[in-house]
Motif scaffolding. Structure first.
Motif, PDB file in Angstrom:
ATOM      1  N   GLY A 108       8.792  64.980  50.031  1.00 45.42           N
ATOM      2  CA  GLY A 108       9.529  63.451  50.310  1.00 45.42           C
ATOM      3  C   GLY A 108       8.977  62.428  49.574  1.00 45.42           C
ATOM      4  N   LYS A 109       7.850  62.980  48.634  1.00 47.50           N
ATOM      5  CA  LYS A 109       7.337  61.527  47.843  1.00 47.50           C
ATOM      6  C   LYS A 109       8.074  61.879  46.438  1.00 47.50           C
ATOM      7  CE  LYS A 109       2.868  61.759  50.192  1.00 47.50           C
ATOM      8  NZ  LYS A 109       1.488  61.972  50.135  1.00 47.50           N
ATOM      9  N   THR A 110       7.815  60.521  45.673  1.00 48.41           N
ATOM     10  CA  THR A 110       8.206  60.219  44.267  1.00 48.41           C
ATOM     11  C   THR A 110       7.319  59.954  43.414  1.00 48.41           C
ATOM     12  OG1 THR A 110      10.568  59.777  45.104  1.00 48.41           O
ATOM     13  CG2 THR A 110       9.937  59.173  42.938  1.00 48.41           C
ATOM     14  N   PHE A 111       7.200  60.501  42.190  1.00 47.70           N
ATOM     15  CA  PHE A 111       6.095  60.258  41.388  1.00 47.70           C
ATOM     16  C   PHE A 111       6.508  59.709  40.030  1.00 47.70           C
ATOM     17  CE2 PHE A 111       4.814  63.466  44.194  1.00 47.70           C
ATOM     18  CZ  PHE A 111       3.447  63.044  44.793  1.00 47.70           C
ATOM     19  N   ARG A 112       6.202  58.909  39.414  1.00 47.53           N
ATOM     20  CA  ARG A 112       6.569  58.257  38.188  1.00 47.53           C
ATOM     21  C   ARG A 112       5.298  57.904  37.348  1.00 47.53           C
ATOM     22  NH1 ARG A 112       9.489  55.475  42.079  1.00 47.53           N
ATOM     23  NH2 ARG A 112      11.788  55.665  41.739  1.00 47.53           N
ATOM     24  N   GLU A 113       5.767  58.227  35.744  1.00 47.01           N
ATOM     25  CA  GLU A 113       4.615  57.930  34.845  1.00 47.01           C
ATOM     26  C   GLU A 113       5.598  57.801  33.605  1.00 47.01           C
ATOM     27  OE1 GLU A 113       0.801  60.074  32.854  1.00 47.01           O
ATOM     28  OE2 GLU A 113       1.017  60.304  35.181  1.00 47.01           O
ATOM     29  N   GLY A 114       5.389  56.448  33.233  1.00 45.43           N
ATOM     30  CA  GLY A 114       6.073  56.092  31.854  1.00 45.43           C
ATOM     31  C   GLY A 114       7.667  56.563  32.147  1.00 45.43           C
ATOM     32  N   GLU A 115       8.254  57.299  31.532  1.00 44.10           N
ATOM     33  CA  GLU A 115       9.932  57.672  31.767  1.00 44.10           C
ATOM     34  C   GLU A 115       9.870  58.807  32.586  1.00 44.10           C
ATOM     35  OE1 GLU A 115      12.358  55.960  30.107  1.00 44.10           O
ATOM     36  OE2 GLU A 115      10.770  54.510  29.588  1.00 44.10           O
ATOM     37  N   LEU A 116       8.989  59.388  32.953  1.00 45.30           N
ATOM     38  CA  LEU A 116       8.964  60.561  33.876  1.00 45.30           C
ATOM     39  C   LEU A 116       9.034  60.430  35.386  1.00 45.30           C
ATOM     40  CD1 LEU A 116       6.270  62.934  32.066  1.00 45.30           C
ATOM     41  CD2 LEU A 116       8.732  62.903  31.870  1.00 45.30           C
ATOM     42  N   LYS A 117      10.038  60.976  36.036  1.00 42.48           N
ATOM     43  CA  LYS A 117      10.088  60.692  37.407  1.00 42.48           C
ATOM     44  C   LYS A 117      10.023  62.166  38.213  1.00 42.48           C
ATOM     45  CE  LYS A 117      13.249  58.621  40.786  1.00 42.48           C
ATOM     46  NZ  LYS A 117      14.470  58.179  41.076  1.00 42.48           N
ATOM     47  N   LEU A 118       9.403  62.438  39.051  1.00 47.82           N
ATOM     48  CA  LEU A 118       9.557  63.701  39.775  1.00 47.82           C
ATOM     49  C   LEU A 118       9.969  63.400  41.224  1.00 47.82           C
ATOM     50  CD1 LEU A 118       8.897  66.733  40.056  1.00 47.82           C
ATOM     51  CD2 LEU A 118       6.673  66.251  40.378  1.00 47.82           C
ATOM     52  N   GLU A 119      10.889  63.774  41.956  1.00 46.89           N
ATOM     53  CA  GLU A 119      11.133  63.462  43.488  1.00 46.89           C
ATOM     54  C   GLU A 119      11.124  64.777  43.969  1.00 46.89           C
ATOM     55  OE1 GLU A 119      14.433  60.652  44.316  1.00 46.89           O
ATOM     56  OE2 GLU A 119      15.182  61.344  42.124  1.00 46.89           O
ATOM     57  N   VAL A 120      10.033  64.969  45.150  1.00 48.34           N
ATOM     58  CA  VAL A 120      10.027  66.093  45.777  1.00 48.34           C
ATOM     59  C   VAL A 120      10.947  65.774  46.902  1.00 48.34           C
ATOM     60  CG1 VAL A 120       8.525  67.613  46.834  1.00 48.34           C
ATOM     61  CG2 VAL A 120       7.583  66.249  44.956  1.00 48.34           C
ATOM     62  N   LYS A 121      12.046  66.473  46.559  1.00 53.13           N
ATOM     63  CA  LYS A 121      13.309  66.201  47.723  1.00 53.13           C
ATOM     64  C   LYS A 121      13.322  67.305  48.798  1.00 53.13           C
ATOM     65  CE  LYS A 121      16.057  63.640  44.826  1.00 53.13           C
ATOM     66  NZ  LYS A 121      17.698  63.504  44.241  1.00 53.13           N
TER      67      LYS A 121
END
Length: 100
Positions: free
Chosen positions: A25-38
């Motif tokens: 359920g968490k979302t991680f962002r770094e620069g242009e990257l986005k990782l959603e653990v849906k």
């Protein structure tokens, strides 16, 4: 700590989605990257990380998130440690088996 695993079977492919339990359920962002653990993609069964061996053996595609999931896949030889993407320190790796 456990991992969530969900297996999808589509058109002859076996896709494994797995993530460390605490990342759900968490979302991680770094620069242009986005990782959603849906949840709708990753939340299946709560299992021991040791179960990944059999699941990865069967999978033709895998999407892995977290230290335990990615670390186990590296240990088993499915993922090259130099190909792991880190977003906010969280490892993410994908695998596709080429079948001839």
């Amino acid at each position: 700590m456990k991992i969530y695993v969900k297996v999808y079977r589509v058109q002859g492919e076996v896709l494994l989605a797995a993530c460390d339990e605490e990342l759900m359920g968490k979302t991680f962002r770094e620069g242009e990257l986005k990782l959603e653990v849906k949840e709708r993609f990753y939340k299946g069964e709560l299992r021991d990380v040791e179960d990944l061996e059999k699941l990865l053996e069967e999978a033709t595609i895998a999407n892995l998130v977290g230290e335990r999931c990615v670390g186990k896949a590296i240990e088993l030889g499915y993922i090259d440690k130099d190909r792991v993407l880190y977003i906010q320190g969280v490892p993410h790796a994908q695998m596709a088996k080429m079948l001839w």
